[in-house]
Design an enzyme around this catalytic site. Structure first.
Site, PDB file in Angstrom:
ATOM      1  N   ASP A  61       0.884  -1.343   0.169  1.00 16.92           N
ATOM      2  CA  ASP A  61       0.256   0.045  -0.163  1.00 16.92           C
ATOM      3  C   ASP A  61       0.767   1.381   0.020  1.00 16.92           C
ATOM      4  O   ASP A  61       2.093   1.102   0.297  1.00 16.92           O
ATOM      5  CB  ASP A  61      -0.844   0.104   1.290  1.00 16.92           C
ATOM      6  N   ASP A  66     -10.708   2.365  -3.014  1.00 14.67           N
ATOM      7  CA  ASP A  66     -11.423   1.993  -1.741  1.00 14.67           C
ATOM      8  C   ASP A  66     -12.773   2.314  -1.701  1.00 14.67           C
ATOM      9  O   ASP A  66     -13.440   1.863  -0.558  1.00 14.67           O
ATOM     10  CB  ASP A  66     -10.753   3.117  -0.747  1.00 14.67           C
TER      11      ASP A  66
HETATM   12  C1  GLA Z   1      -5.685   1.818   2.382  1.00 13.99           C
HETATM   13  C2  GLA Z   1      -6.188   0.621   1.441  1.00 13.99           C
HETATM   14  C3  GLA Z   1      -7.193  -0.016   2.240  1.00 13.99           C
HETATM   15  C4  GLA Z   1      -6.682  -0.562   3.594  1.00 13.99           C
HETATM   16  C5  GLA Z   1      -6.066   0.739   4.369  1.00 13.99           C
HETATM   17  C6  GLA Z   1      -5.305   0.282   5.623  1.00 13.99           C
HETATM   18  O1  GLA Z   1      -6.732   2.899   2.273  1.00 13.99           O
HETATM   19  O2  GLA Z   1      -6.780   1.071   0.320  1.00 13.99           O
HETATM   20  O3  GLA Z   1      -7.674  -1.185   1.374  1.00 13.99           O
HETATM   21  O4  GLA Z   1      -5.650  -1.325   3.254  1.00 13.99           O
HETATM   22  O5  GLA Z   1      -5.199   1.341   3.546  1.00 13.99           O
HETATM   23  O6  GLA Z   1      -5.109   1.185   6.373  1.00 13.99           O
END
Ligand code: GLA
Length: 734
Positions: free
Chosen positions: A483, A553
């Site tokens: 990420d 997201d």
């Molecule tokens: C990001 C990712 C999510 C999750 C969060 C965790 O927003 O896109 O899928 O993994 O971080 O903090």
């Protein structure tokens, strides 16, 4: 047909071709390299495209043409790669400043070579071949005498792909330092015409919205200055003929293989000539080039379609599976996963994890992913980034115990990392506050309350690498989610000698690629998924290392119709993570049925992201059935041809299909229900007209030939009765 490159000595012309495309260039008077053609295949090295010589007042003529010849001007010629401040008044492809402060840059053709395979691009992801005979490359050498710099332009044409890969490399052959202010990966002078521009812009949770507009006179720049390819402007554009539609007409796509700040410029001059340029963001860019040093640009993939936008996307899909993502993943069936993020957020216990795993196992789910919160002292997003060791208070029996538990069930185990970041509240920050990418003399902005590590520094990467491999070597891990949860501001690297800001962003990206390369090649067996707050780095650079991306997201299925539709412009659906989440949805608050959520998520790498331990029996039965359906159709979905049929950007009805030689899944969606609505029809494409098919949907079935289905279509009858409803037709050859 295989790729071919011809150089005609007499005509001084180059022709790159296969059975789908031709790309033609000409070495004009005084060795000026001009662009003749990019488009559908032409048989001859036609001289038709050579630009006539004529005078335009207030254009200027290069000194070497002589005092009385006004018919030759760089400013009106279609150039292959424009210089700067030398008589072409349009956008320069590069700007280089020499020691005397001059930015007069004028490169002329001197030589070329043609070879099998692709051009190796050091340190950057780029299209690859597995066998040398899959592609041919033309390397053109240009030289600026006054500057004593060499410019190398690479062009690769692949067998059977309507795609040309281009990149540029600048070499300082002088004995003095120079500075690069701008260097495009490619510049294309398109013939005058009435064109539209297609682009994908957006924001967090609203990535890759499709926008089409007329191109008017002037300059339009689409870009990212965020240090990443960004949610906000995907590094892709297409130039469409005015009348081009989803299925008809000409479209030329330009896609950058790069994950950092970028720019895409479209300039229409008053003579209606069009110049298209893509490359690293030039605002703030400043690169020192010492004698003998070189600078390599990222690659651009230029794709041609005469079958509309859909044809363009399908070509990119095929190309990316063959030449961008590791080839083993073109066919590799991705496991159905469950991710605990929206189920628990940071607030999980071992017990909760085991409950989720047990339930997932009962439902046929194949991979459990433990998301954010397993490391350092991470209970919220204020701490611990940079501390990639286990959080013992939270996971007293250790990660290995969880991994073993998952594996004992016959499932796979995945883990989340955010390797490029650092929290103030972390061991790493305590020990190395200077590793933060920021201007040491000024304030540093936080994003999600965190800072960015200076990935351009070797010692920083080494630290993160060592921490990561300690986890990955000691625990059996099958999947990693990588990420990156903020954009980069105050770009400044304390480690650079001078030019602390101008080089920092690109050096960050080079460092990131280096780390990705080391980690992903060390763990050949791990499936990597890229993520940046969802789809903030959905680009071909990241896809080279990690064959799938968390698309957004935003898991709301109505929002996802647009996000997945837009994303399918640039990449195949087996690169797009798509999960069923809770209802009401956590991002939009919208309530939808679990079947509708699944119907949208099927067109991707499928999974779940909700607390399945709190669902009722009906919902669990639906999930078990959905997982069965996906697995039965997985090979088709992940390797078949994806076709967009009805756009969510145009109306209430949305449709797409996925097909191979034997079967098609046809998806039809209605966003809102209406009273007394028309009796809609859907017409599939790409069936075999002479083949008889069995069509199944919601317990009904009938038989029909491909020509009937495609021409007469299928009534959406019984009509859909609710908001947010879907129908899936399974169309199988008999
Ligand atoms: C990001 C990712 C999510 C999750 C969060 C965790 O927003 O896109 O899928 O993994 O971080 O903090």
């Amino acid at each position: 047909m295989v790729a071919k490159i011809i150089y005609d000595e007499n005509l001084k012309m180059f022709h790159l071709s296969n059975d789908k495309i031709s790309y033609i260039m000409h070495v004009d008077h005084h060795n000026v390299l001009t662009h003749i053609y990019m488009g559908g295949k032409v048989r001859n090295l036609s001289t038709l495209g050579i630009y006539p010589k004529f005078n335009r007042d207030f254009e200027v003529n290069p000194e070497e043409v002589g005092l009385d010849y006004r018919q030759f001007s760089l400013g009106i010629l279609p150039l292959e790669y424009s210089g700067n401040n030398s008589g072409d008044f349009r956008e320069p492809s590069l700007i280089i400043r020499d020691q005397e402060g001059s930015t007069v840059n004028d490169f002329r053709y001197i030589d070329h070579e043609i070879f099998d395979g692709v051009s190796q691009i050091d340190g950057l992801p780029s299209s690859y071949v597995e066998a040398q005979d899959e592609a041919k490359t033309l390397r053109l050498y240009l030289f600026d005498e006054a500057l004593q710099h060499e410019l190398v332009l690479n062009y690769t044409v692949f067998n059977n792909q309507p795609v040309i890969a281009r990149s540029a490399k600048l070499i300082n052959k002088s004995d003095q330092k120079s500075v690069i202010y701008k260097i495009a990966s490619a510049s294309v002078d398109v013939e005058p015409g009435d064109y539209d521009l297609l682009q994908l812009n957006g924001s967090w949770a609203r990535e890759r919205m499709v926008e089409r507009e007329a191109i008017h006179t002037g300059i339009k720049k689409l870009d990212s200055k965020r240090g990443s390819s960004s949610h906000h402007q995907n590094p892709f554009i297409a130039i469409l003929d005015k009348h081009t539609t989803e299925f008809r007409g000409k479209a030329v796509g330009y896609q950058l293989v790069y994950s950092g700040s970028h720019e895409m410029t479209v300039e229409k001059d008053p003579y209606q000539n069009l110049r298209v340029q893509l490359g690293i963001q030039s605002t703030g860019f400043e690169w020192n080039l010492s004698p003998e040093e070189s600078f390599q640009t990222p690659e651009v993939l230029i794709a041609f379609s005469n079958q509309g936008i859909n044809g363009l996307s399908q070509s990119y899909h095929d190309f990316i599976k063959q030449h961008i993502i590791p080839r083993k993943y073109a066919e590799f069936e991705r496991p159905v996963l469950i991710n605990n993020w929206e189920a628990t957020y940071f607030d999980f216990t071992e017990e909760k994890v085991f409950d989720l795993v047990d339930k997932a196992n009962e439902l046929g789910i194949e991979l459990f992913v433990l998301d954010d919160g397993w490391f350092g002292k991470r209970d919220d997003d204020f701490s611990s980034l940079g501390d990639w060791f286990e959080y013992h208070e939270k996971i007293p029996n250790g990660l290995k115990n969880i991994a073993d538990y998952v594996h004992d069930k016959g499932m796979k185990f995945g883990l989340w990392f955010e390797p490029e970041m650092i929290s103030e509240e972390s061991e790493l920050y305590k020990n190395h506050p200077d590793w933060v990418l920021h201007d040491v003399n000024k304030r540093a902005s936080r994003g999600r309350s965190q800072y960015v590590l200076d990935m351009g520094r070797q010692e920083v990467r080494e630290n993160i690498y060592t921490q990561m491999i300690e986890i990955l070597d000691s625990i059996d891990i099958d999947y990693v989610k990588w990420d990156m949860n903020r954009n980069i501001s105050e770009t400044y690297s304390a480690a650079l000698e001078d030019n602390k800001s101008g080089e920092a962003n690109h050096r960050y990206i080079l460092g990131l690629y280096d780390l990705l390369d080391r980690i992903t090649s060390r763990y050949d067996n791990i499936l990597f998924e890229s993520c940046s707050g969802g789809g903030g780095r959905f680009d071909l650079g990241m896809l080279q290392y990690m064959p799938q991306v968390w698309t957004s997201d935003n898991t709301d299925p109505i929002a996802r119709l647009k996000i997945q539709y837009g994303t399918s412009m640039i990449a195949p659906i087996n690169t797009m993570g798509a999960h069923v989440s809770a209802s009401p949805n956590h991002q939009t608050g919208r309530t939808t049925s679990i079947d509708f959520r699944a119907a949208v998520a099927y067109a991707g790498v499928y999974g779940y992201e909700l607390d399945i331990t709190s669902l009722n029996e009906d919902e669990l039965a639906s999930i078990a059935q959905q997982v069965r359906f996906y697995k039965e159709n997985r090979a088709l979905i992940q390797t078949g041809t994806f076709t967009r049929l009805m756009s969510p950007f145009e109306g209430n009805q949305v449709a797409w299909s996925i097909h191979n030689d034997n079967k098609m899944l046809l998806f039809y969606f209605e966003v809102l229900n209406e009273a007394s609505k028309p009796l809609h029809k859907i017409k599939p494409m790409y069936l075999d007209p002479d083949v008889k098919y069995l069509v199944k949907y919601e317990g009904s079935e009938f038989e029909a030939y491909g020509d009937e289905l495609m021409n007469l279509g299928i009534y959406i009858y019984p009509q859909l009765k609710n908001d947010f409803s879907a129908r899936i037709f399974e169309i199988t050859a008999i």
